[in-house]
Design a protein around this motif. Structure first.
Motif, short mmCIF file in Angstrom:
data_model
loop_
_atom_site.label_atom_id
_atom_site.label_comp_id
_atom_site.label_asym_id
_atom_site.label_seq_id
_atom_site.Cartn_x
_atom_site.Cartn_y
_atom_site.Cartn_z
N LEU A 12 9.10 -1.01 -3.04
CA LEU A 12 7.77 -0.48 -2.69
C LEU A 12 7.56 -0.55 -1.18
CD1 LEU A 12 4.88 0.43 -3.44
CD2 LEU A 12 4.32 -1.97 -3.83
N ASP A 17 5.83 4.33 2.65
CA ASP A 17 5.39 5.28 3.67
C ASP A 17 5.96 6.68 3.42
OD1 ASP A 17 3.86 3.45 5.01
OD2 ASP A 17 5.51 2.77 6.27
N TYR A 20 4.09 8.05 0.32
CA TYR A 20 2.69 8.32 0.66
C TYR A 20 2.60 9.51 1.63
CZ TYR A 20 -1.98 7.47 2.58
OH TYR A 20 -3.29 7.61 2.99
N HIS A 25 0.88 14.92 2.86
CA HIS A 25 1.18 16.24 3.43
C HIS A 25 1.01 17.35 2.41
CE1 HIS A 25 3.67 14.02 6.62
NE2 HIS A 25 2.56 14.45 7.19
N ASP A 109 -2.70 10.95 11.39
CA ASP A 109 -3.64 10.08 12.12
C ASP A 109 -3.76 10.57 13.56
OD1 ASP A 109 -4.06 8.41 9.96
OD2 ASP A 109 -2.13 7.43 10.33
N LEU A 149 7.83 16.82 9.47
CA LEU A 149 6.77 15.80 9.57
C LEU A 149 7.28 14.41 9.22
CD1 LEU A 149 3.76 17.71 7.95
CD2 LEU A 149 4.47 17.65 10.34
N ALA B 17 3.79 10.23 11.22
CA ALA B 17 3.47 10.45 9.81
C ALA B 17 2.49 9.40 9.34
CB ALA B 17 4.74 10.39 8.98
N PRO B 18 1.64 9.72 8.38
CA PRO B 18 0.66 8.74 7.89
C PRO B 18 1.36 7.56 7.23
CG PRO B 18 0.69 10.70 6.51
CD PRO B 18 1.52 11.02 7.70
N ARG B 19 0.75 6.41 7.38
CA ARG B 19 1.32 5.19 6.82
C ARG B 19 0.52 4.76 5.60
NH1 ARG B 19 4.85 3.00 10.29
NH2 ARG B 19 4.73 0.96 9.30
N CYS B 20 1.25 4.21 4.68
CA CYS B 20 0.60 3.80 3.43
C CYS B 20 -0.30 2.59 3.70
CB CYS B 20 1.68 3.43 2.41
SG CYS B 20 1.02 2.95 0.83
N PRO B 21 -1.56 2.62 3.29
CA PRO B 21 -2.45 1.47 3.54
C PRO B 21 -2.02 0.25 2.74
CG PRO B 21 -3.56 3.16 2.25
CD PRO B 21 -2.25 3.74 2.65
N GLU B 22 -2.22 -0.91 3.35
CA GLU B 22 -1.78 -2.16 2.71
C GLU B 22 -2.53 -2.44 1.41
OE1 GLU B 22 0.80 -4.11 3.37
OE2 GLU B 22 1.31 -2.59 4.85
N LEU B 24 -3.32 -0.38 -0.76
CA LEU B 24 -2.67 0.35 -1.86
C LEU B 24 -1.48 -0.45 -2.40
CD1 LEU B 24 -2.36 2.84 -3.62
CD2 LEU B 24 -1.02 3.90 -1.80
N VAL B 25 -0.73 -1.06 -1.49
CA VAL B 25 0.39 -1.90 -1.91
C VAL B 25 -0.11 -3.06 -2.78
CG1 VAL B 25 2.27 -3.37 -1.11
CG2 VAL B 25 1.73 -1.27 0.12
N ARG B 27 -2.80 -3.17 -4.48
CA ARG B 27 -3.31 -2.65 -5.77
C ARG B 27 -2.15 -2.38 -6.73
NH1 ARG B 27 -6.98 1.84 -4.14
NH2 ARG B 27 -5.42 3.35 -4.81
N ILE B 28 -1.10 -1.81 -6.18
CA ILE B 28 0.05 -1.50 -7.04
C ILE B 28 0.68 -2.79 -7.58
CG2 ILE B 28 2.40 -0.56 -7.04
CD1 ILE B 28 1.41 1.54 -5.01
N MET B 29 0.81 -3.79 -6.70
CA MET B 29 1.43 -5.04 -7.17
C MET B 29 0.54 -5.76 -8.18
SD MET B 29 4.34 -4.94 -5.96
CE MET B 29 4.91 -6.46 -6.64
#
Lengths: 191, 184
Positions: A12, A17, A20, A25, A109, A149, B17-22, B24-25, B27-29
Motif C-alpha cells: 500500500l 501514490d 491514487y 487523473h 496540486d 503525468l 503528480a497528486p499524492r495519496c493523503p495519509e 486514506l492510508v 482508513r484502508i488499514m
C-alpha cells in the motif's frame, strides 16, 4: 500464498501514490479517487494470495483503471439523463466544463498563491494540457496520462491497459499530437 | 526525441503528480484490520497429485490386459517380399473376410437352436450324399451290365456275320459244281 498484513501495508505504501494519481487523473475528482483507491486495495486484500506477488502492481493499476472507467460511464449516463440539450455547447471546453459539475477539480496540486507571474502562467498551461488530455477518448487518455503525468514505463502502461507495447506507443504518439494541437489552438484563441 | 515529446517534457517538467493523503492510508488499514482475509482458493491443478492417479491407472492397465488377452488375435500374415523397391506397396485386394474363424469357434458362438438346426442339416446332407453314392453305384453296375450285354450282343452278331459269311462262301462253289455245263 496468503498475503499477511505487513506485506499488504508495504504494498500500500509503495503503490498508493501511483494508484491514487491514476484515479485522480482519470476521474478528475479527489473524493471519487479516494473511494476507488480504497475499493481497489480492499479488493486485493480480500483476494488474499490469489494475485501473484510479481503482478500485484499491474493488477492494482488495471483494476483501478477499470473502476475509474466504470465510474466515468455511470457519470456519463447520469449526465445524459440530467442534461438540458439547450445548455450544451458542443466542441467548447473540456468534458468537465460541459457537464456542469462544480465539485470537480483539476487533477494536480497547483496553488497560485505566492507564485510569480511566470509560474502562474506555467501552471495555467499545465492545467490546459491536462484538460486537453481529459478530452481524449480511451485508451489514449489513460495512456498519455500515465506516461506524461505519472511517468509510467511503456511496459507498465501496456500491462495496465492490456494492450501490446506497439499499440501503446502508437496510441501515445497520436495522443501527444492531439493534445498539442488542442493546446495550441486554445492558445491562439486566447491570444 | 520528436517535437511532441520535447513539448511535453518542457511543459510537464515542474508538474507533480497528486499524492495519496495519509488519512486514506489509515482508513484502508483500519478496514483491513476489520476484515478477515479470505483463504486463497487452491487452483484445480494444484489439487492433482500423482499418487491419486496411480490406482485408476493400475485398474485401467489390468482391464486393458484382460481385454487384450480375451480378444481373438488375427492370424499374422507374412509381409510380401519387396523385389522391386520402386514399386509402391499396396495392400492386396481380397474379398475374403479379414479374420477367419475355425469351425469350433463358429459352433461355440452359435446358439443351441442354431446348433440343432445345423446338426439336422448335417444329417440330412449326409443322407442325401449316401443316396447319391448309392445311385451312382447302381448306375455304375447298370453301365457294367449294359456294357456286358452290348459286348455279348456284339460278339454274337460278329459271330453270326462270320458264320453267315462262311456259309455263303461254302455255298457259292456248289452251284458252279452242280451246273458245269453252264460254265463252258
Amino acid at each position: 500464498m496468503k498475503m499477511d498484513r505487513p506485506a499488504f501495508n508495504r504494498l500500500l505504501l509503495e503503490q498508493k501514490d501511483a494508484v491514487y494519481g491514476l484515479a485522480v487523473h482519470l476521474l478528475d475528482s479527489r473524493e471519487e479517487a479516494q473511494d476507488v483507491v480504497q475499493d481497489v486495495f480492499l479488493k486485493l486484500w480480500r483476494k488474499g494470495g490469489a494475485v501473484e506477488v510479481q503482478s500485484r502492481t499491474a493488477w492494482l493499476l488495471r483494476v483501478c483503471r477499470n473502476a475509474c472507467l466504470d465510474r466515468l460511464r455511470r457519470r456519463k449516463v447520469r449526465r445524459h439523463h440530467r442534461a438540458d440539450p439547450s445548455q450544451i455547447k458542443l466542441g467548447v471546453g473540456s468534458p468537465r466544463e460541459l457537464d456542469g459539475d462544480s465539485g470537480r477539480e483539476l487533477s494536480f496540486d497547483l496553488s497560485d498563491e505566492g507564485a510569480g507571474a511566470q509560474q502562474v502562467e506555467d501552471r495555467s498551461e499545465v492545467r490546459r494540457i491536462v484538460a486537453a488530455m481529459q478530452r481524449l477518448s480511451e485508451p489514449q487518455r489513460s495512456i498519455i496520462m500515465m506516461r506524461e503525468l505519472q511517468g509510467f514505463s511503456y511496459e507498465e502502461i501496456a500491462s495496465t491497459t492490456e494492450l501490446s507495447l506497439s499499440a501503446v506507443k502508437v496510441s501515445l504518439h497520436r495522443a501527444r499530437k492531439k493534445v498539442r494541437r488542442m493546446f495550441e489552438e486554445a492558445k491562439e484563441v486566447r491570444a | 526525441m520528436n517535437d511532441d515529446e520535447k513539448f511535453f517534457e518542457e511543459k510537464m517538467r515542474d508538474y507533480q503528480a497528486p499524492r495519496c493523503p495519509e488519512e486514506l492510508v489509515d482508513r484502508i488499514m483500519a478496514r483491513v484490520d476489520a476484515e478477515p482475509q479470505a483463504e486463497p482458493q487452491p487452483k484445480w491443478w494444484t489439487l492433482f497429485r500423482l499418487r491419486h492417479a496411480l490406482v485408476p491407472a493400475a485398474a485401467l492397465a489390468v482391464v486393458l490386459f484382460v481385454l487384450l488377452r480375451l480378444s481373438p488375435q488375427p492370424p499374422s500374415t507374412p509381409l510380401p517380399e519387396i523385389e522391386n523397391p520402386q514399386v509402391s506397396i499396396a495392400p492386396p485386394e481380397t474379398t475374403s473376410t479379414p479374420c477367419e474363424l475355425d469351425l469350433q469357434e463358429i459352433l461355440r458362438r452359435l446358439g443351441a437352436k442354431d446348433r440343432a438346426q445345423l446338426a439336422y442339416d448335417d444329417t440330412t446332407l449326409c443322407e442325401a450324399a449316401e443316396d447319391v453314392r448309392m445311385a451312382l453305384n447302381l448306375m455304375g453296375k447298370a453301365m457294367h451290365s449294359t456294357e456286358r450285354v452290348l459286348r455279348n450282343e456284339t460278339r454274337r452278331r460278329v459271330a453270326d456275320t462270320v458264320r453267315m459269311g462262311l456259309e455263303a462262301s461254302s455255298v457259292s462253289p456248289a452251284p458252279a459244281a452242280a451246273n458245269p455245263g453252264n460254265g463252258g
